[in-house]
Design an enzyme around this catalytic site. Sequence first.
Site, mmCIF file in Angstrom:
data_model
loop_
_atom_site.group_PDB
_atom_site.id
_atom_site.type_symbol
_atom_site.label_atom_id
_atom_site.label_comp_id
_atom_site.label_asym_id
_atom_site.label_seq_id
_atom_site.Cartn_x
_atom_site.Cartn_y
_atom_site.Cartn_z
ATOM 1 N N ASP A 32 0.837 -1.211 0.000
ATOM 2 C CA ASP A 32 0.000 0.000 0.000
ATOM 3 C C ASP A 32 0.872 1.261 0.000
ATOM 4 O O ASP A 32 2.028 1.227 0.439
ATOM 5 C CB ASP A 32 -0.918 -0.030 1.227
ATOM 6 C CG ASP A 32 -2.111 0.893 1.070
ATOM 7 O OD1 ASP A 32 -2.397 1.321 -0.071
ATOM 8 O OD2 ASP A 32 -2.760 1.194 2.090
ATOM 9 N N HIS A 57 2.884 3.651 -8.752
ATOM 10 C CA HIS A 57 2.697 2.236 -9.128
ATOM 11 C C HIS A 57 3.918 1.739 -9.906
ATOM 12 O O HIS A 57 4.389 0.613 -9.711
ATOM 13 C CB HIS A 57 1.435 2.067 -9.979
ATOM 14 C CG HIS A 57 0.173 2.423 -9.244
ATOM 15 N ND1 HIS A 57 -0.077 2.010 -7.961
ATOM 16 C CD2 HIS A 57 -0.907 3.159 -9.609
ATOM 17 C CE1 HIS A 57 -1.260 2.472 -7.571
ATOM 18 N NE2 HIS A 57 -1.773 3.181 -8.552
ATOM 19 N N LEU A 94 12.044 -19.324 -4.543
ATOM 20 C CA LEU A 94 10.884 -18.581 -4.018
ATOM 21 C C LEU A 94 9.670 -18.691 -4.955
ATOM 22 O O LEU A 94 9.803 -18.531 -6.166
ATOM 23 C CB LEU A 94 11.259 -17.096 -3.882
ATOM 24 C CG LEU A 94 10.138 -16.161 -3.433
ATOM 25 C CD1 LEU A 94 10.000 -16.186 -1.908
ATOM 26 C CD2 LEU A 94 10.376 -14.729 -3.913
HETATM 27 C C1 IPE Z 1 -5.301 -2.730 -0.744
HETATM 28 O O1 IPE Z 1 -5.014 -1.396 -0.775
HETATM 29 C C2 IPE Z 1 -5.200 -3.331 -2.116
HETATM 30 C C3 IPE Z 1 -3.858 -3.487 -2.648
HETATM 31 C C4 IPE Z 1 -2.747 -3.194 -2.026
HETATM 32 C C5 IPE Z 1 -3.808 -4.044 -3.984
HETATM 33 P P1 IPE Z 1 -6.151 -0.302 -0.955
HETATM 34 O O2 IPE Z 1 -5.444 1.002 -1.012
HETATM 35 O O3 IPE Z 1 -7.043 -0.637 -2.077
HETATM 36 O O4 IPE Z 1 -6.989 -0.434 0.393
HETATM 37 P P2 IPE Z 1 -7.932 0.590 1.135
HETATM 38 O O5 IPE Z 1 -8.887 1.141 0.121
HETATM 39 O O6 IPE Z 1 -7.058 1.666 1.712
HETATM 40 O O7 IPE Z 1 -8.595 -0.216 2.211
HETATM 41 C C1 IPE Z 2 -1.304 0.335 -3.483
HETATM 42 O O1 IPE Z 2 -1.110 1.709 -3.448
HETATM 43 C C2 IPE Z 2 -1.427 -0.214 -4.886
HETATM 44 C C3 IPE Z 2 -2.789 -0.580 -5.268
HETATM 45 C C4 IPE Z 2 -3.843 -0.590 -4.480
HETATM 46 C C5 IPE Z 2 -2.982 -0.996 -6.640
HETATM 47 P P1 IPE Z 2 -2.335 2.696 -3.499
HETATM 48 O O2 IPE Z 2 -2.636 3.032 -4.915
HETATM 49 O O3 IPE Z 2 -3.468 2.177 -2.711
HETATM 50 O O4 IPE Z 2 -1.709 3.977 -2.786
HETATM 51 P P2 IPE Z 2 -2.429 4.910 -1.723
HETATM 52 O O5 IPE Z 2 -2.916 4.018 -0.627
HETATM 53 O O6 IPE Z 2 -3.539 5.598 -2.437
HETATM 54 O O7 IPE Z 2 -1.346 5.838 -1.260
HETATM 55 MG MG MG Z 3 -4.043 2.322 -0.785
#
Ligand code: IPE
Ligand code: IPE
Ligand code: MG
Length: 248
Positions: A26, A43, A137
């Site tokens: 995240d 990303h 892995l």
């Molecule tokens: C969880 O992160 C999904 C991934 C890391 C792919 P999100 O950013 O989608 O989760 P929420 O919305 O903060 O719960």
């Molecule tokens: C995690 O990073 C990647 C995905 C959920 C695809 P986020 O895109 O959720 O990044 P934040 O949480 O908005 O910073």
């Molecule tokens: Mg996120």
Amino acid sequence: MLFNKKNISYELDQDNIPGHIAFIMDGNGRWAKKRKMPRTYGHHEGTKTIRKIALEANRLGVKAMTVYAFSTENFKRDINEVNYIFKLPKEFFDLYLKELIENNVQLRYIGHLEMAPKETRDIIEKAISQTSQNTGLILTFAFIYGGRDEIVETTKELCQQCLDGKISVDNINEDYFEKHLMTTDLPPVDLMIRTSGEYRLSNFMLWQLAYAEFVFTDIHWPAFDETELHRCIAIYQGRERRFGGVLK
Ligand code: IPE
Ligand code: IPE
Ligand code: MG
């Protein structure tokens, strides 16, 4: 084993390396925003962290690593962001597949790959078949994955087996159910690491995390590195796992 990097070292017990680490990657968006860059840049940078951490986990002797790359709920995002994320597997495998193969890494996925664009599907399926004989892995991508969805899918499959007369209701137990989850054949998850300071599962591996240890770090995924991995494993090694029992 003593690691020393950036003047921080963590002594890791080589006999207690987690067999399976699951990552909720995240914070890509917030990491990019802090740098006044679009979320997609986060990303893009996040894929470099997957490579770095997979190679280090492999070196440490971790058997399996699962990364949450796209949730069933992430379709709620702007279409441009979703489309960008769907292009990342090609970028990732074009850059790193050769190196992952050289390091004996085996690739897998869990989730609804059939919902991804054909080009994304093809590249992931090719990477999986090219690495299927590798014995290092196991790196699993949770892509278009949701924990609730996985449990519902498995339930439907077992209902169908009952209807077809292949099994009776009494054949269904925890072991049988688990064997029909998308994670079949993967070792149990020992450690779940979520980056970026959120304390929730966001629908990740709900069944599999029943007895995993959880470590949360404030570091955003693109900035997560080997030292931070060692720190998380050191925290894991300091935990006492009881699985409902009582330690002697
Ligand atoms: C969880 O992160 C999904 C991934 C890391 C792919 P999100 O950013 O989608 O989760 P929420 O919305 O903060 O719960
Ligand atoms: C995690 O990073 C990647 C995905 C959920 C695809 P986020 O895109 O959720 O990044 P934040 O949480 O908005 O910073
Ligand atoms: Mg996120």
